[in-house]
Design an enzyme around this catalytic site. Structure first.
Site, PDB file in Angstrom:
ATOM      1  N   ASP A  12      69.771  74.906 135.138  1.00  0.00           N
ATOM      2  CA  ASP A  12      71.032  75.275 135.793  1.00  0.00           C
ATOM      3  C   ASP A  12      71.711  76.476 135.138  1.00  0.00           C
ATOM      4  O   ASP A  12      72.341  77.291 135.822  1.00  0.00           O
ATOM      5  CB  ASP A  12      71.990  74.079 135.864  1.00  0.00           C
ATOM      6  CG  ASP A  12      72.232  73.384 134.535  1.00  0.00           C
ATOM      7  OD1 ASP A  12      71.820  73.896 133.476  1.00  0.00           O
ATOM      8  OD2 ASP A  12      72.842  72.286 134.548  1.00  0.00           O
ATOM      9  N   SER A  49      77.370  64.519 137.816  1.00  0.00           N
ATOM     10  CA  SER A  49      77.347  64.437 139.275  1.00  0.00           C
ATOM     11  C   SER A  49      76.274  65.364 139.824  1.00  0.00           C
ATOM     12  O   SER A  49      75.725  66.214 139.115  1.00  0.00           O
ATOM     13  CB  SER A  49      78.711  64.810 139.866  1.00  0.00           C
ATOM     14  OG  SER A  49      79.013  66.168 139.625  1.00  0.00           O
ATOM     15  N   ALA A  88      75.427  66.849 134.476  1.00  0.00           N
ATOM     16  CA  ALA A  88      75.311  65.664 133.637  1.00  0.00           C
ATOM     17  C   ALA A  88      76.114  64.480 134.174  1.00  0.00           C
ATOM     18  O   ALA A  88      75.871  63.340 133.775  1.00  0.00           O
ATOM     19  CB  ALA A  88      75.770  65.987 132.215  1.00  0.00           C
ATOM     20  N   THR A 114      80.063  71.327 131.653  1.00  0.00           N
ATOM     21  CA  THR A 114      79.950  70.273 130.646  1.00  0.00           C
ATOM     22  C   THR A 114      79.511  70.868 129.317  1.00  0.00           C
ATOM     23  O   THR A 114      80.001  70.485 128.250  1.00  0.00           O
ATOM     24  CB  THR A 114      78.945  69.205 131.116  1.00  0.00           C
ATOM     25  OG1 THR A 114      79.393  68.673 132.361  1.00  0.00           O
ATOM     26  CG2 THR A 114      78.835  68.085 130.101  1.00  0.00           C
ATOM     27  N   GLY A 173      68.779  70.918 131.213  1.00  0.00           N
ATOM     28  CA  GLY A 173      67.496  71.125 130.549  1.00  0.00           C
ATOM     29  C   GLY A 173      67.049  69.933 129.721  1.00  0.00           C
ATOM     30  O   GLY A 173      67.678  68.888 129.702  1.00  0.00           O
ATOM     31  N   ARG A 179      75.009  67.358 143.808  1.00  0.00           N
ATOM     32  CA  ARG A 179      75.395  67.641 145.189  1.00  0.00           C
ATOM     33  C   ARG A 179      74.283  68.394 145.888  1.00  0.00           C
ATOM     34  O   ARG A 179      73.426  69.013 145.257  1.00  0.00           O
ATOM     35  CB  ARG A 179      76.686  68.448 145.264  1.00  0.00           C
ATOM     36  CG  ARG A 179      76.620  69.831 144.650  1.00  0.00           C
ATOM     37  CD  ARG A 179      77.151  69.848 143.243  1.00  0.00           C
ATOM     38  NE  ARG A 179      77.143  71.176 142.659  1.00  0.00           N
ATOM     39  CZ  ARG A 179      78.087  72.087 142.826  1.00  0.00           C
ATOM     40  NH1 ARG A 179      79.107  71.826 143.627  1.00  0.00           N
ATOM     41  NH2 ARG A 179      78.019  73.247 142.219  1.00  0.00           N
TER      42      ARG A 179
END
Length: 492
Positions: free
Chosen positions: A238, A14, A12, A260, A79, A16
């Site tokens: 995720d 960042s 939410a 988060t 999501g 990578r």
């Protein structure tokens, strides 16, 4: 053998790009690109900066090419959020953030069309205003012209995959976050769509986790100077990628994906949908091998992250390690909050809201930074115990161990508090659970890594490749007494 696969992992705040190199024994990680993920508020609406995020995907692909190349790509994200495409495949507007206020009141509105009991019986999902179904209901109620123009809906990881391949599909685990899926049949629920007036034609076919959905398009290959490689629909939610990385060997276990958001639950073969699970508002999400994640969504380290942003705005910039050190130096179990109270959901001055909550509930008011952080961590740990008891009540099972994966494992204080509050052994690691789950599903999809042929062998590989830490519960009686006080505070 050696294989290199490329994972994009979006949180939410960042994102990578990471290369995983499998050498036949373990999976080694290399971060090659990191970027911020900053929502943008325009005229009162909070948007994701989706096109900028896709630009960052392209930069990650270029860096992966320069670092030695790669064999496939997988993308996982949070999501519920989505983009709408018109008949030409163009975005109708920038996707809107799940924290936007447009869904306020939509849960209650939905019950005018579909009784709550039937709604839960069909979808088996926790009622949360941020869910896709309530975002769509808000559009139908307030901006019907947008839905009328929409030809297809793609959830965030599927949208990025479409930008890369031109293929429109929906991966199973991310579909299960929408509250539009029939949890038992594992298909889109025509009943829910018809009842709420959501057009069925905007949804695409659902594909299982670990499906090769296509290859990089000619346009992308020419622009970035890369060869055609497979794009894999990993467990693209995720949470489900993280769950693949839980280092459990036993069938019955509790997992906590800590970031988060905190997602605490267990893995089952079939959904649990009954009066008890409805009463506790427990969700049934889909994952790898069509397993069911029976879990509770709980606000997580968002409270620490947002508090830190507030302190930075006030000129006090501390790292997360410094915040934890401050929290260790204060007396624990002095005051509590309900992490899921509505006032803690929106961005803003979380420390002030915590003080106001404690004052209104007649508790000691945490004044210092250390007291605020300690209050958050101990409240999270006690909320985990509450969710654990609810899950055990629904499954009729007792779980001896809690496996914590994800970024939250870096907070040793929160992990120890969790062991203390729950009275269970806590095993933590890996930190990079989501990325590892993403990478290993790409190896699984390739079909040429015989050591990885099912969920358990995937978990075994990740366990061999990761550092694992154990925490034993301490001061159990003191924490049990605190739990009784905590329940009175949040139930008041």
């Amino acid at each position: 053998m050696s294989k290199r696969v490329l994972a994009f992992d979006f949180g939410a705040s960042s994102g990578r790009a990471m290369i995983g190199t499998y050498n036949g024994e373990i999976l080694e990680l290399e971060e090659i690109h990191r970027f911020s993920n900053d929502p943008v508020i325009v005229n009162g609406t909070m948007y994701w900066d989706t096109l900028r995020l896709f630009y960052e995907i392209k930069q990650g692909i270029i860096k992966a090419k320069l670092s030695g190349g790669f064999d496939s790509i997988g993308i996982d994200t949070w999501g519920v959020d989505f983009g709408l495409l018109d008949r030409e495949g163009k975005l109708l507007e920038n996707p809107i953030h799940y924290r936007d206020s447009r869904t306020q009141g939509m849960i209650e509105k939905s019950f005018e069309y579909l009784p709550k009991e039937r709604f839960y019986e069909t979808t088996g999902l926790q009622f949360m205003e941020l869910n896709t179904v309530f975002q769509l209901l808000a559009l139908k109620e307030n901006r019907p012209e947008v839905l009328e123009r929409a030809d297809k809906l793609l959830l965030t990881p599927d949208l990025f995959a479409y930008f890369l391949t031109g293929v429109k599909s929906t991966e199973y685990s991310i579909a299960s976050t929408t509250q539009l899926l029939d949890a038992k049949k594992r298909i889109w629920s025509q009943e829910v769509m018809e009842a709420l007036g959501i057009p069925e034609h905007i949804f695409t076919d659902i594909v299982p986790c670990g499906t090769v959905i296509g290859q990089l398009s000619d346009e992308i290959c020419e622009e970035l100077g890369v060869p055609k490689v497979d794009v894999v629909a990993v467990a693209s939610h995720d949470t489900q990628s993280a769950l693949i990385a839980v280092p459990a060997k036993e069938k019955d276990f509790i997992f906590l994906s800590s970031g988060t958001w905190s997602l605490l639950g267990t893995e089952l073969d079939t959904p649990v949908i009954d009066e008890n699970s409805e009463k506790y508002n427990i969700t049934n999400e889909g994952g790898c091998e069509y397993k069911t994640s029976f879990l509770k969504n709980i606000i997580g380290t968002w409270l620490i992250q947002e508090s830190r942003r507030q302190w930075i705005r006030e000129g006090q910039e501390y790292g997360f390690g410094e915040l934890e050190t401050m929290a260790k130096e204060v007396s624990a179990l002095q005051s509590f909050i309900d992490p899921d109270a509505p006032e803690f959901g929106p961005a803003g001055n979380i420390p002030r809201r915590i003080r106001e909550y404690c004052e209104k509930s007649g508790q000691a008011i945490p004044e210092t930074i250390g007291e605020i952080v300690c209050c958050i961590d101990q409240s999270l740990a006690l909320k985990y115990r509450m969710a654990l008891e609810e899950i055990e009540s629904c499954t009729g099972k007792h779980y001896n161990t809690i496996y914590i994966v994800g970024g939250g494992t870096q907070s040793k204080l929160l992990c120890q508090f969790t062991a203390n509050a729950c009275g269970r052994k806590v095993i933590t690691g890996p930190v990079e659970a989501t990325v590892l789950g993403n990478l290993v599903m790409q190896l699984y999809a390739a079909g040429d890594v015989p050591e990885i042929h099912d969920l358990q062998t995937a978990r075994d590989l990740i366990a061999r490749s990761s550092e694992i830490t154990e925490y034993e519960p301490q001061n159990v009686e003191t924490w049990a007494e605190a739990y009784e006080r905590f329940k009175k505070v949040i139930e008041a």
